[in-house]
Design an enzyme around this catalytic site. Structure first.
Site, PDB file in Angstrom:
ATOM      1  N   TYR A 155       0.840  -1.205   0.000  1.00 23.66           N
ATOM      2  CA  TYR A 155       0.000   0.000   0.000  1.00 23.66           C
ATOM      3  C   TYR A 155       0.876   1.255   0.000  1.00 23.66           C
ATOM      4  O   TYR A 155       0.688   2.159  -0.811  1.00 23.66           O
ATOM      5  CB  TYR A 155      -0.922  -0.023   1.223  1.00 23.66           C
ATOM      6  CG  TYR A 155      -1.803   1.207   1.341  1.00 23.66           C
ATOM      7  CD1 TYR A 155      -2.967   1.326   0.588  1.00 23.66           C
ATOM      8  CD2 TYR A 155      -1.457   2.259   2.187  1.00 23.66           C
ATOM      9  CE1 TYR A 155      -3.773   2.460   0.693  1.00 23.66           C
ATOM     10  CE2 TYR A 155      -2.254   3.391   2.302  1.00 23.66           C
ATOM     11  CZ  TYR A 155      -3.408   3.480   1.548  1.00 23.66           C
ATOM     12  OH  TYR A 155      -4.200   4.608   1.644  1.00 23.66           O
ATOM     13  N   THR A 157       3.910   1.635  -0.899  1.00 23.61           N
ATOM     14  CA  THR A 157       4.655   1.750  -2.161  1.00 23.61           C
ATOM     15  C   THR A 157       3.750   2.278  -3.268  1.00 23.61           C
ATOM     16  O   THR A 157       4.143   3.153  -4.054  1.00 23.61           O
ATOM     17  CB  THR A 157       5.230   0.372  -2.547  1.00 23.61           C
ATOM     18  OG1 THR A 157       6.041  -0.096  -1.478  1.00 23.61           O
ATOM     19  CG2 THR A 157       6.051   0.457  -3.819  1.00 23.61           C
TER      20      THR A 157
HETATM   21  N1  LIG Z   1      -9.229   6.927   5.139  1.00 22.10           N
HETATM   22  C1  LIG Z   1      -7.943   7.194   5.298  1.00 22.10           C
HETATM   23  O1  LIG Z   1      -7.457   7.344   6.437  1.00 22.10           O
HETATM   24  C2  LIG Z   1      -7.036   7.333   4.121  1.00 22.10           C
HETATM   25  C3  LIG Z   1      -5.707   7.745   4.343  1.00 22.10           C
HETATM   26  C4  LIG Z   1      -4.865   7.910   3.252  1.00 22.10           C
HETATM   27  C5  LIG Z   1      -5.310   7.657   1.979  1.00 22.10           C
HETATM   28  N2  LIG Z   1      -6.603   7.250   1.784  1.00 22.10           N
HETATM   29  C6  LIG Z   1      -7.021   6.990   0.413  1.00 22.10           C
HETATM   30  O2  LIG Z   1      -8.231   7.634   0.182  1.00 22.10           O
HETATM   31  C7  LIG Z   1      -8.993   6.908  -0.785  1.00 22.10           C
HETATM   32  C8  LIG Z   1     -10.387   6.649  -0.239  1.00 22.10           C
HETATM   33  O3  LIG Z   1     -10.282   5.880   0.940  1.00 22.10           O
HETATM   34  P1  LIG Z   1     -11.487   5.673   1.969  1.00 22.10           P
HETATM   35  O4  LIG Z   1     -10.912   5.742   3.322  1.00 22.10           O
HETATM   36  O5  LIG Z   1     -12.649   6.523   1.587  1.00 22.10           O
HETATM   37  O6  LIG Z   1     -11.806   4.140   1.714  1.00 22.10           O
HETATM   38  P2  LIG Z   1     -13.152   3.422   1.216  1.00 22.10           P
HETATM   39  O7  LIG Z   1     -12.844   1.962   1.229  1.00 22.10           O
HETATM   40  O8  LIG Z   1     -14.316   3.916   2.000  1.00 22.10           O
HETATM   41  O9  LIG Z   1     -13.283   3.941  -0.278  1.00 22.10           O
HETATM   42  C9  LIG Z   1     -12.516   3.400  -1.330  1.00 22.10           C
HETATM   43  C10 LIG Z   1     -13.441   3.150  -2.497  1.00 22.10           C
HETATM   44  O10 LIG Z   1     -12.655   2.607  -3.569  1.00 22.10           O
HETATM   45  C11 LIG Z   1     -13.416   1.563  -4.144  1.00 22.10           C
HETATM   46  N3  LIG Z   1     -12.544   0.573  -4.796  1.00 22.10           N
HETATM   47  C12 LIG Z   1     -11.763  -0.347  -4.197  1.00 22.10           C
HETATM   48  N4  LIG Z   1     -11.183  -1.130  -5.121  1.00 22.10           N
HETATM   49  C13 LIG Z   1     -11.623  -0.675  -6.330  1.00 22.10           C
HETATM   50  C14 LIG Z   1     -11.388  -1.089  -7.657  1.00 22.10           C
HETATM   51  N5  LIG Z   1     -10.612  -2.151  -7.957  1.00 22.10           N
HETATM   52  N6  LIG Z   1     -11.991  -0.405  -8.659  1.00 22.10           N
HETATM   53  C15 LIG Z   1     -12.814   0.643  -8.385  1.00 22.10           C
HETATM   54  N7  LIG Z   1     -13.092   1.062  -7.143  1.00 22.10           N
HETATM   55  C16 LIG Z   1     -12.491   0.405  -6.125  1.00 22.10           C
HETATM   56  C17 LIG Z   1     -14.175   0.922  -2.988  1.00 22.10           C
HETATM   57  O11 LIG Z   1     -15.303   0.181  -3.440  1.00 22.10           O
HETATM   58  C18 LIG Z   1     -14.547   2.140  -2.164  1.00 22.10           C
HETATM   59  O12 LIG Z   1     -15.803   2.657  -2.521  1.00 22.10           O
HETATM   60  C19 LIG Z   1      -8.189   5.636  -1.072  1.00 22.10           C
HETATM   61  O13 LIG Z   1      -7.430   5.813  -2.250  1.00 22.10           O
HETATM   62  C20 LIG Z   1      -7.282   5.526   0.130  1.00 22.10           C
HETATM   63  O14 LIG Z   1      -6.108   4.807  -0.146  1.00 22.10           O
HETATM   64  C21 LIG Z   1      -7.468   7.072   2.821  1.00 22.10           C
END
Ligand SMILES: NC(=O)c1ccc[n+]([C@@H]2O[C@H](COP(=O)([O-])OP(=O)(O)OC[C@H]3O[C@@H](n4cnc5c(N)ncnc54)[C@H](O)[C@@H]3O)[C@@H](O)[C@H]2O)c1
Length: 248
Positions: A155, A157
């Protein structure tokens, strides 16, 4: 009064079924944009789209190149090429140590989080260049800045790789009026994160200088700024949104 008016703009928000993506879709919609909500969770995407003034849901698997191409061609029959791309879809994966990540998990996370971002932008950048105005926001992470705290090496990376993608794309896109930036959220209260930190959330709350975990809206507000003319002279950067956990 300063207002952000995106009422003549179209936006694609990937990951729009999830916590931060949904907040981004709602926020861009409130600013007036027509919003295409794409997600592998089509039911969730439909729910988000139905709550918007002008939204439509699209199914897409960011790990599958054919599905990404299909998304872009379906989009063009709804609103053409998007003016704004908020690429929020991502797989969060928690693992401790290199031995805990096998080849299959490495490939899955890198394919969805990094290769998917490259392929999506490769589809959209040329038509966006023709429009001469555009905003692209990718989703990196605090894990890319300081190494995975709880998230695995695959992740961290993938999210570090996105910073290189953003900087390189930003240079190519800038002469065409397109800004390419990223956000790097810290600990944001969404379903997968809350499930992971359930029994030690208060440790984070004590150690974060702002004494709270972030909310999806904290991220969506920054994304709105990066999608608005207020950020027209900013490109290639990664904005940290973490309540003071990391300050560059
Ligand atoms: N929540 C945090 O603390 C945090 C911190 C740093 C980065 N992020 C990044 O923010 C973004 C959103 O995260 P979140 O916390 O809302 O998580 P979340 O799981 O609620 O949302 C992620 C969404 O991406 C979708 N998804 C997953 N795999 C997929 C695929 N193969 N194709 C299409 N859609 C796909 C999921 O269905 C989900 O709706 C992500 O990229 C995550 O890495 C989140």
């Amino acid at each position: 009064m300063v207002t952000i008016d995106l009422s003549d703009k179209t936006a694609l928000v990937t990951g729009g079924a999830g916590g931060i993506g949904k907040a981004c879709a709602e926020t861009l919609s409130r600013a007036g944009a027509a919003v295409a909500v794409a997600d592998i969770d089509i039911g969730g995407a439909q729910k988000t789209a139905a709550s918007l003034a002008n939204g439509k849901a699209f199914g897409c698997d960011m790990g599958n190149p054919a599905s990404i191409r299909e998304l872009c061609s379906s989009l063009s029959s709804w609103f053409g090429t998007p003016d704004i791309l908020v690429h929020c879809a991502g797989l969060i994966s928690y693992r401790k140590g290199l031995q805990a990540v096998d080849l299959e998990q490495w490939d899955t996370v890198l394919d969805v989080n990094l290769r998917g971002a490259f392929l999506l932008c490769r589809e959209l950048l040329e038509p966006m260049k023709k429009k001469g105005w555009g905003k692209i926001v990718h989703f990196s992470s605090l894990a890319a800045r300081v190494g995975g705290i709880e998230a695995g090496v695959h992740y961290a990376t993938s999210k570090a790789g996105l910073i290189g993608l953003v900087r390189t794309m930003a240079k190519e896109a800038a002469p065409h009026g397109i800004n390419v930036n990223a956000v790097a959220p810290g600990i944001i209260a969404t379903k997968p994160v809350l499930a992971q930190i359930e029994d030690h959330k208060s440790d984070y709350e004590q150690s974060i200088p702002m004494r709270r975990v972030g909310l999806p809206q904290d991220v969506a507000d920054t994304v709105l700024f990066l999608c608005s003319p207020l950020s027209d002279y900013i490109t290639g950067i990664t904005v940290d949104i973490n309540g003071g956990m990391y300050m560059g």
